[in-house]
Design an enzyme around this catalytic site. Structure first.
Site, PDB file in Angstrom:
ATOM      1  N   ASP A  71       0.852  -1.194   0.000  1.00  0.00           N
ATOM      2  CA  ASP A  71       0.000   0.000   0.000  1.00  0.00           C
ATOM      3  C   ASP A  71       0.894   1.253   0.000  1.00  0.00           C
ATOM      4  O   ASP A  71       1.815   1.365   0.810  1.00  0.00           O
ATOM      5  CB  ASP A  71      -0.848  -0.054   1.295  1.00  0.00           C
ATOM      6  CG  ASP A  71      -1.972   0.962   1.309  1.00  0.00           C
ATOM      7  OD1 ASP A  71      -2.409   1.379   0.233  1.00  0.00           O
ATOM      8  OD2 ASP A  71      -2.421   1.314   2.424  1.00  0.00           O
ATOM      9  N   GLY A  82      -7.726   8.109   7.417  1.00  0.00           N
ATOM     10  CA  GLY A  82      -7.920   8.391   8.835  1.00  0.00           C
ATOM     11  C   GLY A  82      -9.380   8.441   9.244  1.00  0.00           C
ATOM     12  O   GLY A  82     -10.289   8.160   8.453  1.00  0.00           O
ATOM     13  N   ALA A 110     -11.523   4.773   2.581  1.00  0.00           N
ATOM     14  CA  ALA A 110     -12.939   4.401   2.476  1.00  0.00           C
ATOM     15  C   ALA A 110     -13.518   3.804   3.757  1.00  0.00           C
ATOM     16  O   ALA A 110     -14.490   3.056   3.705  1.00  0.00           O
ATOM     17  CB  ALA A 110     -13.123   3.437   1.303  1.00  0.00           C
TER      18      ALA A 110
HETATM   19  P1  13P Z   1      -8.973   4.579   5.754  1.00  0.00           P
HETATM   20  O1  13P Z   1      -8.066   5.410   6.606  1.00  0.00           O
HETATM   21  O2  13P Z   1     -10.219   5.312   5.384  1.00  0.00           O
HETATM   22  O3  13P Z   1      -9.277   3.241   6.345  1.00  0.00           O
HETATM   23  O4  13P Z   1      -8.204   4.307   4.358  1.00  0.00           O
HETATM   24  C1  13P Z   1      -7.180   3.344   4.290  1.00  0.00           C
HETATM   25  C2  13P Z   1      -6.420   3.408   3.020  1.00  0.00           C
HETATM   26  O5  13P Z   1      -6.777   4.050   2.060  1.00  0.00           O
HETATM   27  C3  13P Z   1      -5.196   2.624   2.967  1.00  0.00           C
HETATM   28  O6  13P Z   1      -4.491   2.837   1.793  1.00  0.00           O
HETATM   29  O1  G3H Z   2      -3.037   4.706   3.639  1.00  0.00           O
HETATM   30  C1  G3H Z   2      -2.585   4.570   4.760  1.00  0.00           C
HETATM   31  C2  G3H Z   2      -2.903   3.348   5.545  1.00  0.00           C
HETATM   32  O2  G3H Z   2      -3.988   3.581   6.385  1.00  0.00           O
HETATM   33  C3  G3H Z   2      -1.691   2.863   6.268  1.00  0.00           C
HETATM   34  O3  G3H Z   2      -1.366   3.665   7.347  1.00  0.00           O
HETATM   35  O4  G3H Z   2       1.064   4.185   7.046  1.00  0.00           O
HETATM   36  O5  G3H Z   2      -0.030   4.340   9.303  1.00  0.00           O
HETATM   37  O6  G3H Z   2       0.394   2.113   8.254  1.00  0.00           O
HETATM   38  P1  G3H Z   2       0.106   3.578   8.029  1.00  0.00           P
HETATM   39 ZN    ZN Z   3      -4.544   4.800   0.981  1.00  0.00          ZN
END
Ligand code: 13P
Ligand code: G3H
Ligand code: ZN
Length: 335
Positions: free
Chosen positions: A98, A195, A239
């Site tokens: 991610d 967030g 989301a």
């Molecule tokens: P949320 O913070 O809405 O759960 O989104 C997570 C996300 O997009 C991770 O890449």
């Molecule tokens: O898009 C972000 C995700 O919620 C991951 O968050 O970088 O704190 O692990 P993080």
């Molecule tokens: Zn994201």
């Protein structure tokens, strides 16, 4: 080099083709520890849903990248054993990076068994984003790994999503981006953000039950992107729904979350039945887990065995992921 195929993962190509045809989205759930991973696997086997296990670079550091590979492999083995025990089908699982921010990070993940990576060049100028994304795609495709790119910057809590139109994805750029990079899916910005505080209270209206209703996502942008890229998988980040029940569980048990606001479920359903094939959810898992732990510790102040408070929190996560598959994504029964 470890191939994801030897670990039992799949890339996202077939997952997204089926999701597009079937009018649903695949859940991309972030995890950082064993309990979150177990909950995702149990929930997705029980609801018979394909799933994308999602790892941020922060999660990779937290869990340790070597440990993470074995956790991922363990998740596949656990899924197989569970499916056999419950006489259910095995489910497709992708292991996805991610928000990868460099070619080197994406390459390292691919070499350690990830089946899919995101290269997030959305903060770069358009040409640089294309160049970086293409570099990752060329390496990834040589290993049959799929790549998600991003165009448009997700709104942050400090931004006024109405005024800062430049944060939204510009549909005029999507065809050139996809053609020049050969990317497999595209994350776009239509008003979601990461967030638990996705909107400021003053941006919302009051619903009949007193609950704050945020402004609607920019479905006009989503529709225009889909018109220009017919059948192409679109990804929605940020989301989480941030439901009042989860916030209450935290705040009733010593927490102090102020004005958290998420994306209403009907809007996510609308996106999932349309061109959105992947929906990212992290914050909702964090909220329910924290609420579960807080509640247990408040009610059992003498307890100090982590299994005692992590177990009930994990049960809450199982219920939440099943609910996402069944009522938000529409992915239940699609494995
Ligand atoms: P949320 O913070 O809405 O759960 O989104 C997570 C996300 O997009 C991770 O890449
Ligand atoms: O898009 C972000 C995700 O919620 C991951 O968050 O970088 O704190 O692990 P993080
Ligand atoms: Zn994201």
């Amino acid at each position: 080099m470890v191939s994801y195929k030897d670990l039992g993962f799949v890339n996202t190509r077939e997952m997204f083709a089926k999701a597009m045809q079937g009018g649903y989205a695949v859940g991309a759930f972030n995890f950082n520890n064993m309990e979150q991973l177990q909950a995702i696997i149990v929930a997705c086997v029980e609801s018979q849903a394909p799933v994308i296990l999602q790892v941020s670079s922060g999660a990779r550091k937290y869990a340790n990248q070597i440990m993470l590979r074995y956790m991922g492999q363990g998740a596949v083995e656990m899924m197989r054993a569970l499916a056999k025990e419950k006489k259910l089908r095995e489910i497709p699982i992708a292991l996805h990076l991610d928000h990868g921010d460099t070619f080197e990070l994406c390459k390292s993940c691919i070499e350690s068994g990830f089946s899919s990576v995101m290269i997030d060049g959305s903060h770069h100028p358009f040409e640089k984003n294309i160049e970086l994304t293409k570099q990752v795609v060329d390496f990834a495709h040589a290993h049959d790994v799929t790549v998600e790119g991003e165009l448009g910057v997700l709104a942050g809590i400090e931004d006024d999503v109405h005024a800062e139109k430049s944060h939204y994805t510009d549909p005029n750029q999507v065809e050139e981006f996809v053609k020049k990079t050969n990317v497999d899916s595209l994350a776009i910005s239509i008003g979601t953000s990461h967030g638990a505080n996705k909107f400021k209270p003053e941006q919302c209206t009051k619903g009949p039950d007193g609950i704050l209703v945020p402004p609607e996502l920019r479905f006009d942008i989503l529709d225009e992107v889909a018109r220009r890229l017919p059948g192409f998988p679109i990804v929605l980040h940020g989301a989480s729904s941030v439901v009042p029940e989860a916030v209450k569980l935290i705040n009733d048990n010593g927490g102090k979350l102020e004005s958290p606001i998420g994306i209403p479920v009907p809007q996510l359903r609308r996106a999932a039945t349309g061109p959105v094939c992947k929906i990212n959810i992290d914050s909702d898992g964090r909220l329910w887990m924290t609420g579960g732990i807080r509640k247990y510790l408040k009610e059992n102040p003498k307890e100090f065995d982590p299994r005692k408070y992590l177990g009930p929190a994990r049960d809450l996560l199982v219920a939440m992921y099943k609910d996402k598959n069944e009522k938000v994504l529409g992915s239940a029964g699609k494995a």
